[in-house]
Motif scaffolding. Structure first.
Motif, PDB file in Angstrom:
ATOM      1  N   HIS A  40       3.146   9.261  -6.157  1.00  0.00           N
ATOM      2  CA  HIS A  40       3.414  10.443  -5.801  1.00  0.00           C
ATOM      3  C   HIS A  40       4.830  10.713  -6.937  1.00  0.00           C
ATOM      4  O   HIS A  40       4.658  11.875  -7.413  1.00  0.00           O
ATOM      5  N   LEU A  41       5.414   9.600  -7.184  1.00  0.00           N
ATOM      6  CA  LEU A  41       6.497   9.916  -8.025  1.00  0.00           C
ATOM      7  C   LEU A  41       5.976  10.353  -9.612  1.00  0.00           C
ATOM      8  O   LEU A  41       6.397  11.274 -10.173  1.00  0.00           O
ATOM      9  N   PHE A  88       1.447   4.140  -2.901  1.00  0.00           N
ATOM     10  CA  PHE A  88       1.361   5.385  -2.833  1.00  0.00           C
ATOM     11  C   PHE A  88       2.553   6.103  -3.337  1.00  0.00           C
ATOM     12  O   PHE A  88       2.558   7.135  -4.001  1.00  0.00           O
ATOM     13  N   ALA A  89       3.848   5.768  -2.909  1.00  0.00           N
ATOM     14  CA  ALA A  89       5.028   6.319  -3.267  1.00  0.00           C
ATOM     15  C   ALA A  89       5.019   6.465  -4.613  1.00  0.00           C
ATOM     16  O   ALA A  89       5.645   7.562  -5.464  1.00  0.00           O
ATOM     17  N   GLN A  95       4.776  13.613  -9.416  1.00  0.00           N
ATOM     18  CA  GLN A  95       5.838  14.697  -9.487  1.00  0.00           C
ATOM     19  C   GLN A  95       6.789  14.769 -10.636  1.00  0.00           C
ATOM     20  O   GLN A  95       7.126  16.017 -11.056  1.00  0.00           O
ATOM     21  N   LEU A 138       0.860  -1.201  -0.016  1.00  0.00           N
ATOM     22  CA  LEU A 138      -0.034   0.009  -0.063  1.00  0.00           C
ATOM     23  C   LEU A 138       0.852   1.272  -0.074  1.00  0.00           C
ATOM     24  O   LEU A 138       0.667   2.277  -0.784  1.00  0.00           O
ATOM     25  N   ALA A 139       1.893   1.366   0.874  1.00  0.00           N
ATOM     26  CA  ALA A 139       2.709   2.652   0.828  1.00  0.00           C
ATOM     27  C   ALA A 139       3.597   2.749  -0.255  1.00  0.00           C
ATOM     28  O   ALA A 139       3.718   3.722  -0.818  1.00  0.00           O
ATOM     29  N   VAL A 140       4.273   1.590  -0.777  1.00  0.00           N
ATOM     30  CA  VAL A 140       4.712   1.563  -2.119  1.00  0.00           C
ATOM     31  C   VAL A 140       3.913   2.169  -3.283  1.00  0.00           C
ATOM     32  O   VAL A 140       4.446   2.933  -3.892  1.00  0.00           O
ATOM     33  N   PHE A 161      -5.362   5.093  -5.551  1.00  0.00           N
ATOM     34  CA  PHE A 161      -5.837   4.055  -4.458  1.00  0.00           C
ATOM     35  C   PHE A 161      -7.351   3.689  -4.783  1.00  0.00           C
ATOM     36  O   PHE A 161      -7.701   2.709  -4.496  1.00  0.00           O
ATOM     37  N   ASP A 162      -8.199   4.675  -5.314  1.00  0.00           N
ATOM     38  CA  ASP A 162      -9.555   4.198  -5.805  1.00  0.00           C
ATOM     39  C   ASP A 162      -9.683   3.174  -6.534  1.00  0.00           C
ATOM     40  O   ASP A 162     -10.433   2.227  -6.283  1.00  0.00           O
TER      41      ASP A 162
END
Lengths: 380, 331
Positions: free
Chosen positions: A138-139, A134-135, A142, A130-132, A288-289
C-alpha cells in the motif's frame, strides 16, 4: 570437482540430474539455442526466480519459517536499481549505488524480521509478515511521486547494458533448437540449414548472462550453506527447536542469519530482474500473487531440497508461459459446452495450477524432487 | 476468572477513542466513530469464523477471504436479480434483503463445509501444510468465482431502505443537526447483536461449554462422551456462514464487489484476529472495533496511511503483547 562445487549434496536421482543438466544447458545456451524473443524472456526470468525460490527455500524448507514478506526483498532490489538509474542517470555507477543501498535496506529488514521471531510464535510470524507485506504494498502504491504508484517505473538502462550496445561488433552463429526439432520431424534433409541463424550479441544478453551467473553462484552458495554446520543447526531447529535451544544454540541468531542470507540473495535477484525486465511495478515485484507464486515454486519442486526450488521455479514459469496455450487447445475440443469453456478458458490457468498445488501438498508433500529421490531409494 | 477490571483491550480501545476525539471536532468524531463501529461490526462478522476455527480446530484457514467474497457474490446475485421485481415498500425491501442474507450464509456455509471436509481435514495438526493447502484452496475458489461471475467488478446498489441518514434535531446540544448514515447505524447494531449472540451461545449454553472445553482439551471432552468431529464441522460451517454474511454487508458498504475483494479483506481479518489473540472471540470483537476505528480515524487525518496504520497498530500490539490482547490459553 563437481562434487566439491555441489558441496557433496548431489541430486541423488538419475532423472533429476538429467533434468537439471537439461535446464542448465538451456539457460547457458539461452539466446544461442532459442531465436524466439518470448523464450529468451522466459529463460531470463527463470534465472532470476530460480535464485528467489532457492533463497526462499532456505527459510521455508530448512528453517520452517513461513514468511509472506519475501517479496519485499525482491522489490527492494528492483526498485533500488530503478530509482538509482532514474535519479543518478543511466550509468553503471548508479546501478551499483542502487544495488548497494537496496542490500543495506534488505539487511535491516532481515534483521527486523529475525528479531520478530524472537518475540512471536511461528504462526503469528507468518500472519504478521503477511500483513506487513500488504502494508508495504500500500505504501508503494500511495507514494506515487517516488515510486510511480501502480504505474511502476521504467528502468533507464546504462548504455552498456542496453539493446543498442553490440558487444562483439560481429554476428554470432546460433542454432534454433525448437525449429530444428520441428524440422527433423517434417523435413530432416534441410533441418540443420533451416535452424541456423545469426545473432547480434547486445547488452541485453550481457544482463541475461549476468543474471544466470548470479543464479548459479547463488544456488551453489546455498548448497554449501545448507551442508555446513550452520545449515545442520537450521535443520535441528526445524525438527525440534526446544531441543536445539537446550543444546545451547541461540536459535534466534541462526534464524536471523538464514533470513539475512535469503533476503540479500533475493534482493540481488530483484536487481537483476529490474535490469532484465526494464520495468518494475508493484504487480511484478510486490503483489501477494507473486508471493504465492514463489511459495508454489518451492512446494511443487519439493521443500527443503534446494534442487526442488530450482526445478519448481523453472516448471512454474514454463507453466505460466505456456499453460494458457494448452488450455486454449483444450477449450477448442468442446466448444459448445459453456461449463467446459468456463473451466478451460486460457485465463483460468491459475485454477489448474492451484489444483495442482493442493494435490501436490497431499500426495507429494516432498515435491517432485522428494518423489524422484524416493523412487531411487526403492530401486537403486 | 472474568473480572470487571479493565483489561488491555479496554485500555487500548479507550486510548484510541480519546486520541480520535482530541484530534478532530466532536461532530466529525461521532460520525467517524459510528462508521468505525460499523466497519468493526463487519470485520467481526468476517473474522469471528477464522478465529473460532483456529481456537477450536487449530486450523489456520487462509482461504477465509475467498469465503467472504463468495458470500458477497451470492448475496449480490439475489439482490441484483430479484430486487427490481419486488414491491417498492419497506416490507418488499426486507423481503429482498433477508433472502440475500440467507443465500450468502448458506452458499458460504455449504462451500465452507465441503472445503473443510475435502481440503482441510487431511492436514489437521500441521500448520505449514494448512497454510499451503488453504492458499491453494483460496486460488481455486477465487478462480471459480471469476469463472462463474466474470472478472469485472459488479455494482451492488444499496436498497433504499439502507440509504439516506438519520438527522439529529437541532435542539440537541453539541451535536444538533448531525447526520448519521442509516446503513452504518444498522450494521453497527447488527454486529453488536451477532456478537452478543455468539458470546451468549459460547458462554451460556450447553453447546458453548462443549466447544470451549474442546478448545482447552479435545481428548478430555471426547473421553467424557462427546463426539467432537461433528462439532468441529458445525463450528467451521458457522464461521463460514458468518464470513459470507460479512462479505455481503461489505458488498453493500462498498457498493461494488470483485472476486479479489477477499484477498484484501483477509489481511484486515488477520490483523483483527492477531490483535485480539488467535482463537479468542471476545478478543476478535475488540480487535475488529480497534481496526475499524483506527482505519476510519487515520483515513480522515492522513488518507494515504489508513491501511498502513492498522498494520502498524497490529505490530505495536504484537510487540507489547506477543499473543494478542486477550490470549487463549496454550496457543
Amino acid at each position: 570437482m563437481i562434487d566439491a562445487m555441489l558441496s557433496g549434496d548431489r541430486p541423488a536421482s538419475r532423472w533429476l540430474s538429467a533434468v537439471l543438466l537439461l535446464l542448465l544447458a538451456c539457460l547457458a545456451g539461452g539466446p544461442f539455442l532459442f531465436a524466439d524473443v518470448r523464450a529468451f524472456t522466459l529463460l531470463g526470468t527463470m534465472g532470476v526466480f530460480i535464485l528467489v525460490a532457492a533463497a526462499y527455500d532456505l527459510m521455508l524448507g530448512y528453517a520452517h519459517m513461513v514468511s509472506f514478506a519475501h517479496t519485499l526483498f525482491f522489490a527492494l532490489g528492483a526498485y533500488g536499481v530503478a530509482l538509482a538509474t532514474l535519479h543518478l542517470g543511466p550509468t553503471l555507477t548508479a546501478v551499483a549505488v542502487g544495488v548497494g543501498l537496496a542490500l543495506l535496506f534488505s539487511l535491516l529488514l532481515a534483521l527486523v524480521l529475525g528479531a520478530l521471531t524472537l518475540r512471536v510464535q511461528a504462526i503469528f510470524f507468518a500472519l504478521a509478515t503477511l500483513a506487513v507485506a500488504f502494508a508495504c504494498l500500500h505504501l508503494v502504491l500511495q507514494a506515487y511521486p517516488l515510486t510511480g504508484g501502480a504505474d511502476g517505473l521504467r528502468v533507464r538502462l546504462p548504455a552498456a547494458l542496453g539493446p543498442g550496445h553490440d558487444v562483439f561488433q560481429t554476428r554470432l552463429p546460433g542454432l534454433d533448437v525448437p525449429r530444428l526439432l520441428r524440422g527433423l520431424w517434417s523435413d530432416p534433409a534441410t533441418a540443420w540449414e533451416q535452424a541456423r541463424y545469426s545473432l547480434r550479441f547486445t547488452g541485453r544478453h550481457l544482463v541475461y548472462y549476468a543474471s544466470i551467473a548470479l543464479a548459479l553462484g547463488g544456488v551453489l552458495l546455498l548448497l554449501r550453506v545448507v551442508r555446513s554446520p550452520f545449515g545442520q543447526v537450521l535443520l535441528a531447529i526445524r525438527e525440534n527447536e526446544f531441543r536445539a535451544r537446550a543444546l545451547g544454540y541461540r536459535t534466534v541468531r541462526y534464524r536471523t542469519a538464514a533470513v539475512v542470507l535469503a533476503g540479500l540473495l533475493t534482493c540481488l535477484a530483484g536487481a537483476a530482474f529490474a535490469l532484465f525486465n526494464r520495468y518494475v511495478s508493484p504487480t511484478n515485484t510486490l503483489s501477494f500473487d507473486l508471493m504465492v507464486f514463489i511459495l508454489l515454486m518451492c512446494v511443487i519442486g519439493g521443500m527443503g531440497t534446494l534442487y526442488g526450488a530450482v526445478l519448481g521455479a523453472a516448471l512454474f514459469l514454463l507453466a505460466q508461459g505456456y499453460l494458457q496455450d494448452v488450455l486454449a487447445v483444450l477449450a477448442e475440443l468442446w466448444p459448445e459446452q459453456p461449463l467446459w469453456q468456463a473451466l478451460f478458458a486460457p485465463q483460468r490457468w491459475l485454477l489448474w495450477l492451484g489444483l495442482l498445488f493442493v494435490l501436490c501438498v497431499y500426495w507429494f508433500p516432498d515435491g517432485i524432487v522428494g518423489r524422484l529421490r524416493a523412487a531411487r531409494a526403492k530401486n537403486p | 476468572m472474568r473480572t470487571l477490571l479493565p483489561g488491555p483491550h479496554h485500555r487500548l480501545l479507550s486510548l484510541v477513542l480519546l486520541a480520535g476525539l482530541l484530534s478532530m471536532g466532536v461532530k466529525t468524531w461521532l460520525v467517524l466513530t459510528l462508521s468505525g463501529l460499523a466497519m468493526g461490526s463487519m470485520l467481526f462478522l468476517m473474522a469471528s469464523g477464522m478465529t473460532l476455527a483456529f481456537g477450536l480446530l487449530r486450523v489456520l484457514n487462509l482461504a477465509h477471504g475467498a469465503l467472504i467474497s463468495l458470500g458477497a457474490f451470492a448475496g449480490a446475485t439475489w439482490w441484483v436479480v430479484r430486487a427490481q421485481a419486488l414491491p417498492d415498500t419497506v416490507w418488499g425491501q426486507w423481503l429482498a434483503l433477508l433472502p440475500a442474507m440467507l443465500l450468502a450464509m448458506s452458499v458460504a456455509g455449504l462451500v465452507g463445509a465441503v472445503f473443510e471436509r475435502l481440503v482441510i481435514r487431511p492436514v489437521y495438526g500441521n500448520y505449514l501444510k494448512q497454510m499451503l493447502v488453504t492458499v491453494g484452496g483460496a486460488i481455486i475458489l477465487t478462480q471459480l468465482l471469476q469463472g462463474f461471475w466474470g472478472a469485472s467488478p459488479i455494482a451492488v446498489p444499496r436498497p433504499d431502505l439502507l440509504r439516506g441518514s438519520l438527522v439529529l434535531p437541532q435542539s440537541v446540544p453539541w451535536v444538533g443537526g448531525l447526520a448519521l448514515e442509516k446503513f452504518r447505524l444498522l450494521t453497527a447494531l447488527f454486529g453488536l447483536g451477532v456478537y452478543a449472540l455468539v458470546i451468549h451461545a459460547l458462554e451460556r449454553t450447553r453447546w458453548g461449554v462443549v466447544i470451549r472445553a474442546g478448545v482447552e482439551d479435545r481428548e478430555m471432552v471426547e473421553m467424557l462422551g462427546h463426539r467432537m468431529a461433528p462439532v468441529f464441522l458445525a463450528v467451521f460451517t458457522l464461521g463460514a456462514m458468518l464470513a459470507g454474511l460479512g462479505g455481503m454487508f461489505w458488498g453493500l458498504y462498498q457498493e461494488v464487489i470483485t472476486a479479489h475483494m477477499g484477498d484484501e479483506l483477509l489481511i484486515l481479518v488477520i490483523v483483527v484476529i492477531i490483535l485480539g489473540g488467535l482463537g479468542s472471540v471476545r478478543g476478535c470483537f475488540y480487535g475488529a472495533l480497534l481496526a475499524g476505528l483506527v482505519n476510519l480515524y487515520v483515513g480522515y487525518l492522513l488518507p494515504a496511511l489508513a491501511s498502513v496504520a492498522v498494520v502498524g497498530l497490529m505490530m505495536a500490539v504484537l510487540m507489547w503483547r506477543p499473543r494478542g490482547l486477550i490470549p487463549v490459553a496454550d496457543t
